[in-house]
Design an enzyme around this catalytic site. Structure first.
Site, PDB file in Angstrom:
ATOM      1  N   SER A 176      82.267  99.826  14.439  1.00  0.00           N
ATOM      2  CA  SER A 176      83.274  99.606  15.476  1.00  0.00           C
ATOM      3  C   SER A 176      83.210 100.705  16.542  1.00  0.00           C
ATOM      4  O   SER A 176      82.161 100.910  17.142  1.00  0.00           O
ATOM      5  CB  SER A 176      84.658  99.501  14.831  1.00  0.00           C
ATOM      6  OG  SER A 176      85.605  99.009  15.757  1.00  0.00           O
ATOM      7  N   ASP A 358      82.257  87.916  13.734  1.00  0.00           N
ATOM      8  CA  ASP A 358      83.136  88.891  14.381  1.00  0.00           C
ATOM      9  C   ASP A 358      83.360  88.495  15.833  1.00  0.00           C
ATOM     10  O   ASP A 358      82.401  88.357  16.595  1.00  0.00           O
ATOM     11  CB  ASP A 358      82.499  90.284  14.302  1.00  0.00           C
ATOM     12  CG  ASP A 358      83.305  91.347  15.030  1.00  0.00           C
ATOM     13  OD1 ASP A 358      84.525  91.163  15.199  1.00  0.00           O
ATOM     14  OD2 ASP A 358      82.708  92.373  15.411  1.00  0.00           O
ATOM     15  N   HIS A 411      83.860  91.825  11.155  1.00  0.00           N
ATOM     16  CA  HIS A 411      83.763  93.062  11.929  1.00  0.00           C
ATOM     17  C   HIS A 411      83.294  94.241  11.093  1.00  0.00           C
ATOM     18  O   HIS A 411      82.699  95.176  11.617  1.00  0.00           O
ATOM     19  CB  HIS A 411      85.122  93.367  12.560  1.00  0.00           C
ATOM     20  CG  HIS A 411      85.101  94.490  13.545  1.00  0.00           C
ATOM     21  ND1 HIS A 411      84.264  94.502  14.645  1.00  0.00           N
ATOM     22  CD2 HIS A 411      85.811  95.655  13.605  1.00  0.00           C
ATOM     23  CE1 HIS A 411      84.469  95.612  15.340  1.00  0.00           C
ATOM     24  NE2 HIS A 411      85.386  96.329  14.725  1.00  0.00           N
TER      25      HIS A 411
END
Length: 433
Positions: A176, A358, A411
């Protein structure tokens, strides 16, 4: 009196050495019996006065700590504790999803921990994240580039206190928002290795999952949504024509584009953007698959847990898994693409992987910036397999960069723990996916 002072000085030295060198943790509240791996926690002081205290969890490899690589793992946010990685992604423990009854939530062992093949430092950063803190009020707001320098200093000091790992191959990793930090950190370490007086870090490469990389990343949510049948062909064609590929920084005068983007949000706002196949549920509900994210606050804020982890008393108030909404932070790295370029030119390996469900950082966004590097393709797009089953797709580029998707993942890697572990193990061992 003089003897008393000498004893006091000696005691302070021992205590400081104990804290600075880390403390071995053999038992954790919520886990039954002794830990089946070697865990060390501690602080490393950063700055001339060591006013910043960065907290870490270090877990030795379960295979061969002396020979296996050393991986620094950073969580995203910015401002999320690295316990996110340790308990929810690639560590050897996980919170058991059971209704909270007022006692310390239970921990269980995991099967596919990355510590089976690597030594891992899980670092709470930036300052203020997790159990990391500052002894004095910060003069300046934390920034991407400032935190990169702090993490570099952390590594130098940590290795000086753990010289037995100085020759191990070193990798940086994260997911991320760490997609902004890790490439810059790799470049910082690389440059630092040429400074005469610092012991070099045996840097070999880095690994990133669903990395935020550029401010254009969100623009790929619309073509991704079209490809996943979340929006109609007609809406996609209209929005593409009206917005010209710029969907999230729209000129206010382009009212047609704005209206179409609003239609897009109507189609997707109720989705779980972190994994579009998973329910969009309240983490406080025991029926939610993310219920452990609710339990972690009870676990980490329990005094017995803090004592077991050797957290400094009164160092922080309430522990938060992520504090990016409550702490000031300056995102001064607008794109990490130049860092990727520099690191590749310098010869460092990289594994960039994407969960293909994601919506936050769609795999299309990652493919786009990798394509912009103009690297030659060494191994064309192909499926990668586990026991004759397709688990994702991969492509290998020149300059030692590997891209891979993890089929059915979102994610972060916890959605497919076996697949992400095998992918990492193959790559870190220098094997093709």
């Amino acid at each position: 009196m003089e003897l008393t002072l000498k004893l006091l000085v000696l005691l302070l030295f021992i205590l400081n050495h104990h804290v600075g060198s880390g403390s071995i943790v053999k038992f954790l509240p919520g886990f039954e019996g002794p830990l089946p791996f070697e865990l060390e926690t501690g602080y490393i002081g950063i700055g001339e006065e060591e006013e910043v205290q960065l907290f870490y969890y270090f877990i030795k490899s379960e295979r061969n700590p002396k020979e296996d690589p050393l991986l620094l793992w950073l969580s995203g946010g910015p401002g999320c504790s690295s316990i996110t990685g340790l308990l929810f992604q690639n560590g050897p423990l996980a919170l058991k999803s059971e209704v909270y009854n007022g006692s310390v939530p239970s921990l269980v062992s995991t099967t596919y921990s990355w510590t089976k093949t690597a030594n891992i430092i899980f670092l709470d950063q930036p300052v203020g994240a997790g159990f990391s803190y500052s002894r004095a009020p910060l003069i300046d707001t934390p920034t991407d580039t400032g935190e990169v320098k702090r993490i570099h200093e952390f590594l130098q000091k940590w290795l000086s206190k753990h010289p037995q790992f100085s020759s191990n191959h070193f990798y940086a990793g994260g997911d991320s928002y760490s997609g902004m930090i890790v490439p810059a950190l790799v470049q910082e370490i690389s440059k630092g290795n040429y400074i005469c007086c610092n012991p070099p870090i045996n840097l070999k490469g880095y690994v990133l999952g669903n990395p935020i990389t550029h401010e254009d990343d969100p623009n790929y949510r619309i073509p991704f949504s079209h490809g996943m049948a979340l929006i109609s062909d007609e809406l996609y064609e209209s929005i593409r024509e009206a917005c010209k590929g710029n969907y999230f920084n729209v000129d206010p005068r382009n009212t047609k584009c704005l209206k179409l983007v609003e239609e897009f949000h109507k189609c997707t706002d109720k989705l779980n953007e972190f994994h579009i196949l998973s329910p969009d549920c309240d983490t406080a509900s025991p029926d939610c698959y993310l219920y452990p994210f609710y339990l972690i606050s009870f676990w980490a804020n329990d005094e017995s847990v803090r004592d077991a982890l050797h957290v400094n008393k009164r160092s922080i108030g309430k522990w938060e898994r992520c504090n990016y909404l409550s702490k000031p932070y300056n995102k001064d790295i607008k794109s990490s693409v130049p860092y990727h370029m520099n690191n590749s030119v310098s010869g460092y390996r990289s594994l960039i992987y994407s969960g293909d469900h994601d919506l936050v950082v769609p795999f299309l966004a990652t493919q786009a910036w990798i394509k912009s590097l103009n690297y030659s393709i060494i191994d064309e797009w192909r499926p990668w397999m586990i026991r004759d089953q397709i688990t994702g797709y991969t492509r290998t580029y020149s300059n030692k960069m590997t891209f891979a998707t993890v089929k059915g993942s979102g994610h972060t890697a916890e959605n497919k723990p076996q697949e992400s572990f095998i992918m990492f193990r193959r790559w870190i061992n220098g094997q093709p996916l």
